[in-house]
Design an enzyme around this catalytic site. Structure first.
Site, PDB file in Angstrom:
ATOM      1  CE  LYS A  22      -5.038   8.851  51.298  1.00  0.00           C
ATOM      2  NZ  LYS A  22      -5.040   8.580  52.745  1.00  0.00           N
ATOM      3  NE  ARG A 121      -4.845   3.372  61.023  1.00  0.00           N
ATOM      4  CZ  ARG A 121      -5.187   3.947  59.875  1.00  0.00           C
ATOM      5  NH1 ARG A 121      -6.122   3.417  59.163  1.00  0.00           N
ATOM      6  NH2 ARG A 121      -4.602   5.056  59.480  1.00  0.00           N
ATOM      7  CG  ASP A 305      -0.141   3.300  52.571  1.00  0.00           C
ATOM      8  OD1 ASP A 305       0.044   4.513  52.790  1.00  0.00           O
ATOM      9  OD2 ASP A 305      -0.632   2.535  53.418  1.00  0.00           O
ATOM     10  NE  ARG A 397     -10.601   7.231  52.829  1.00  0.00           N
ATOM     11  CZ  ARG A 397      -9.783   6.418  53.517  1.00  0.00           C
ATOM     12  NH1 ARG A 397     -10.034   5.129  53.575  1.00  0.00           N
ATOM     13  NH2 ARG A 397      -8.737   6.897  54.147  1.00  0.00           N
TER      14      ARG A 397
HETATM   15  C1  EPZ Z   1      -0.307   6.925  57.971  1.00  0.00           C
HETATM   16  O1  EPZ Z   1      -1.296   6.404  58.844  1.00  0.00           O
HETATM   17  C2  EPZ Z   1      -0.945   6.937  56.592  1.00  0.00           C
HETATM   18  N1  EPZ Z   1      -2.121   7.805  56.601  1.00  0.00           N
HETATM   19  C3  EPZ Z   1      -1.342   5.519  56.198  1.00  0.00           C
HETATM   20  O2  EPZ Z   1      -1.855   5.570  54.855  1.00  0.00           O
HETATM   21  C4  EPZ Z   1      -0.083   4.640  56.202  1.00  0.00           C
HETATM   22  O3  EPZ Z   1      -0.450   3.313  55.903  1.00  0.00           O
HETATM   23  C5  EPZ Z   1       0.573   4.701  57.594  1.00  0.00           C
HETATM   24  O4  EPZ Z   1       0.855   6.078  57.937  1.00  0.00           O
HETATM   25  C6  EPZ Z   1       1.878   3.919  57.642  1.00  0.00           C
HETATM   26  O5  EPZ Z   1       2.741   4.402  56.683  1.00  0.00           O
HETATM   27  C7  EPZ Z   1      -1.946   9.143  56.511  1.00  0.00           C
HETATM   28  O6  EPZ Z   1      -0.834   9.636  56.467  1.00  0.00           O
HETATM   29  C8  EPZ Z   1      -3.191   9.988  56.462  1.00  0.00           C
HETATM   30  P1  EPZ Z   1       0.922   4.990  61.874  1.00  0.00           P
HETATM   31  P2  EPZ Z   1      -1.076   6.475  60.458  1.00  0.00           P
HETATM   32  O7  EPZ Z   1       0.532   5.835  63.031  1.00  0.00           O
HETATM   33  O8  EPZ Z   1      -0.419   7.737  60.824  1.00  0.00           O
HETATM   34  C9  EPZ Z   1       0.062   1.616  65.101  1.00  0.00           C
HETATM   35  C10 EPZ Z   1      -3.371   5.125  53.114  1.00  0.00           C
HETATM   36  O9  EPZ Z   1      -3.698   4.065  52.556  1.00  0.00           O
HETATM   37  N2  EPZ Z   1      -0.182   2.717  66.046  1.00  0.00           N
HETATM   38  O10 EPZ Z   1       2.311   5.072  61.338  1.00  0.00           O
HETATM   39  O11 EPZ Z   1      -2.371   6.139  61.110  1.00  0.00           O
HETATM   40  C11 EPZ Z   1      -1.036   1.542  64.030  1.00  0.00           C
HETATM   41  O12 EPZ Z   1      -2.156   0.834  64.526  1.00  0.00           O
HETATM   42  C12 EPZ Z   1      -3.225   5.189  54.630  1.00  0.00           C
HETATM   43  O13 EPZ Z   1      -3.141   6.203  52.502  1.00  0.00           O
HETATM   44  C13 EPZ Z   1      -0.338   2.419  67.401  1.00  0.00           C
HETATM   45  O14 EPZ Z   1      -0.276   1.263  67.810  1.00  0.00           O
HETATM   46  O15 EPZ Z   1      -0.068   5.257  60.648  1.00  0.00           O
HETATM   47  C14 EPZ Z   1      -0.344   0.816  62.922  1.00  0.00           C
HETATM   48  O16 EPZ Z   1      -0.366  -0.567  63.204  1.00  0.00           O
HETATM   49  C15 EPZ Z   1      -3.596   3.876  55.303  1.00  0.00           C
HETATM   50  N3  EPZ Z   1      -0.591   3.437  68.269  1.00  0.00           N
HETATM   51  C16 EPZ Z   1       1.105   1.332  63.011  1.00  0.00           C
HETATM   52  O17 EPZ Z   1       1.245   1.870  64.334  1.00  0.00           O
HETATM   53  C17 EPZ Z   1      -0.665   4.747  67.857  1.00  0.00           C
HETATM   54  O18 EPZ Z   1      -0.883   5.640  68.701  1.00  0.00           O
HETATM   55  C18 EPZ Z   1       1.422   2.425  61.991  1.00  0.00           C
HETATM   56  O19 EPZ Z   1       0.540   3.471  62.227  1.00  0.00           O
HETATM   57  C19 EPZ Z   1      -0.504   5.033  66.480  1.00  0.00           C
HETATM   58  C20 EPZ Z   1      -0.258   4.003  65.593  1.00  0.00           C
END
Ligand code: EPZ
Length: 416
Positions: A22, A121, A305, A397
């Protein structure tokens, strides 16, 4: 609202062919906007998140067909640069569409994405990186307006290795003349899949999987056919299911290298795991030993995850396990539901202390998010008695036909 009925305490055995990833296929859908040619994505899972992403692309002017494990996407004539708020709010992670909409249409409008089930997020890292690539960004009345007519290649350093922000930079920089060097990039395998896909379109990216990704933009990107990677989180979920229920499972179409942190933990807890080519075999014959510490980290650390699923496993393991959730701020919503089943867990901020009990007992529980819902299904498979899992739309999902897959491995689970 659908629900699963699970009759527990049955060992698992058999062979499972793991679905496409996904979290790889969603950014590939976004990348398809970067060309006017049709693209075909094989090994595309049939999931509500994937269909939602398809609907967003259609609202932008793309033709999208998804079926029999294949997605065909062609966006010859874009009709809009606005990512629809309702669809974007259902698919939090669609924020990486910004990079590809800007790459194709040079402007974008998106509603400020709200938080979701697992945390606030924020998108500050995305916006900072896009500004460093010359995108003009204004925010008003809950919308973000982006103007990329003056975008350019540039050195970009992320303050945190955000997966989505890394993907946004790769998507936009692929069409910006010159070389963009991205430092402190996320190293997840899904980033490598996006690199390979854009390169198959005629792009020129290198370094994905390492902290430094180089993107040379400017070449016209063309259509391609591509097979996405297997879903390492779904594969890991089924490995944990077997560790909880005992038995022997063979997973096909996996990449064992993507699961090394989980395999290390499960092997230490007493499971026998063997990886050969694209197959992983797990044998579990007794109650798992506790894990001492599970600390979620960016890849290649232990994946957030799989944290909820490991919390369920730790609930019935021998001894005590301390779980640190370092990535998202509210990713323990499955804990109160596991406690209803007899788990002994204490949570303070981002730490959960799990004291293993002999067994869980079936109860009526509610899925609060995608991976927490999967964890409740696993708990039901191992529990004594019957478990009802409500709000399974969260689970659907990310897990293609999970009840069918588990039933094929001997589980007693139905969807009603
Ligand atoms: C991706 O989300 C995945 N989703 C998530 O999987 C996964 O948990 C995550 O990466 C971490 O591996 C997809 O790929 C569609 P991040 P993403 O940006 O890109 C903070 C699942 O269950 N952050 O690496 O949103 C954020 O709040 C999902 O399949 C900021 O602070 O993750 C989080 O605490 C859930 N500012 C951390 O970084 C930003 O601008 C990691 O987020 C962006 C992120």
């Amino acid at each position: 609202m659908g629900r699963y009925i699970v009759n527990g305490s049955r060992p698992l055995s058999g062979e499972i062919v793991v679905q496409g990833a996904k979290n790889a296929v969603l950014p590939l859908f976004a990348a398809a906007l970067l060309t006017e040619d049709p693209v075909v994505i094989e090994h595309c899972p049939d999931l509500s998140d994937v269909h939602n992403m398809g609907r967003i692309l259609e609202s932008l002017g793309a033709d999208v067909t998804i079926g029999e494990g294949r997605a065909k996407i062609a966006c010859r004539y874009p009709v809009s640069h606005e990512i629809p708020a309702r669809l974007a709010s259902e698919l939090r992670s669609s924020i990486f569409l910004l990079g590809s909409v800007l790459g194709r249409m040079k402007e974008a409008k998106v509603a400020y994405p709200g938080g979701c089930d697992i945390g606030l997020r924020p998108i500050d890292l995305h916006l900072k990186a896009l500004r460093e690539l010359g995108v003009k960004i204004t925010e008003r009345h809950g919308y973000i307006y982006c103007d990329a007519r003056k975008m350019h290649a540039a050195p970009v350093t992320l303050d945190y290795p955000s997966v989505g922000a890394t993907e946004n930079v790769m998507l936009l920089a692929s069409v910006a003349e010159g070389e963009t060097v991205l430092e402190n990039a996320a190293r997840e395998p899904e980033i490598v899949d996006l690199q390979n896909f854009i390169n198959a379109m005629g792009g020129s990216i290198s370094g994905a999987g390492s902290p430094t990704v180089r993107i040379r933009g400017g070449e016209r990107l063309k259509g391609t056919e591509y097979q996405t990677m297997p879903d390492r989180i779904v594969a890991g979920t089924y490995l944990i299911a077997c560790a909880m229920c005992t038995g022997e499972l063979r997973l096909k179409r996996v990449n064992p290298a993507h699961l090394s942190s989980l395999i290390a933990k499960l092997s230490k807890s007493g499971c026998k795991i063997e990886g050969k080519g694209d197959t992983l075999t797990i044998k579990a014959t007794e109650r798992p030993k506790g894990f001492d510490l599970i600390d979620t980290q960016p890849y290649p650390g232990f994946p957030t995850d799989l944290q909820a699923q490991m919390t369920a496993l730790a609930s019935i393991a021998e001894g005590t396990t301390v779980i640190g959730e370092n990535i998202f701020e509210t990713r323990f919503k499955h804990v109160p539901e596991l406690i209803k089943m007899g788990a002994s867990i204490k949570v303070k901020d981002r730490i959960a202390v799990v004291k293993g009990v002999n067994h869980l007992t079936g109860a009526e529980v509610t899925a609060m998010d995608l991976r927490g819902g999967a964890a409740l299904i696993l708990a039901g498979l191992a529990a004594h008695g019957t478990t009802i899992v409500n709000e399974i739309r969260h689970v659907e999902r990310g897990y293609e036909g999970i009840e069918r897959v588990l039933r094929s491995a001997g589980a007693d689970i139905i969807r009603i």
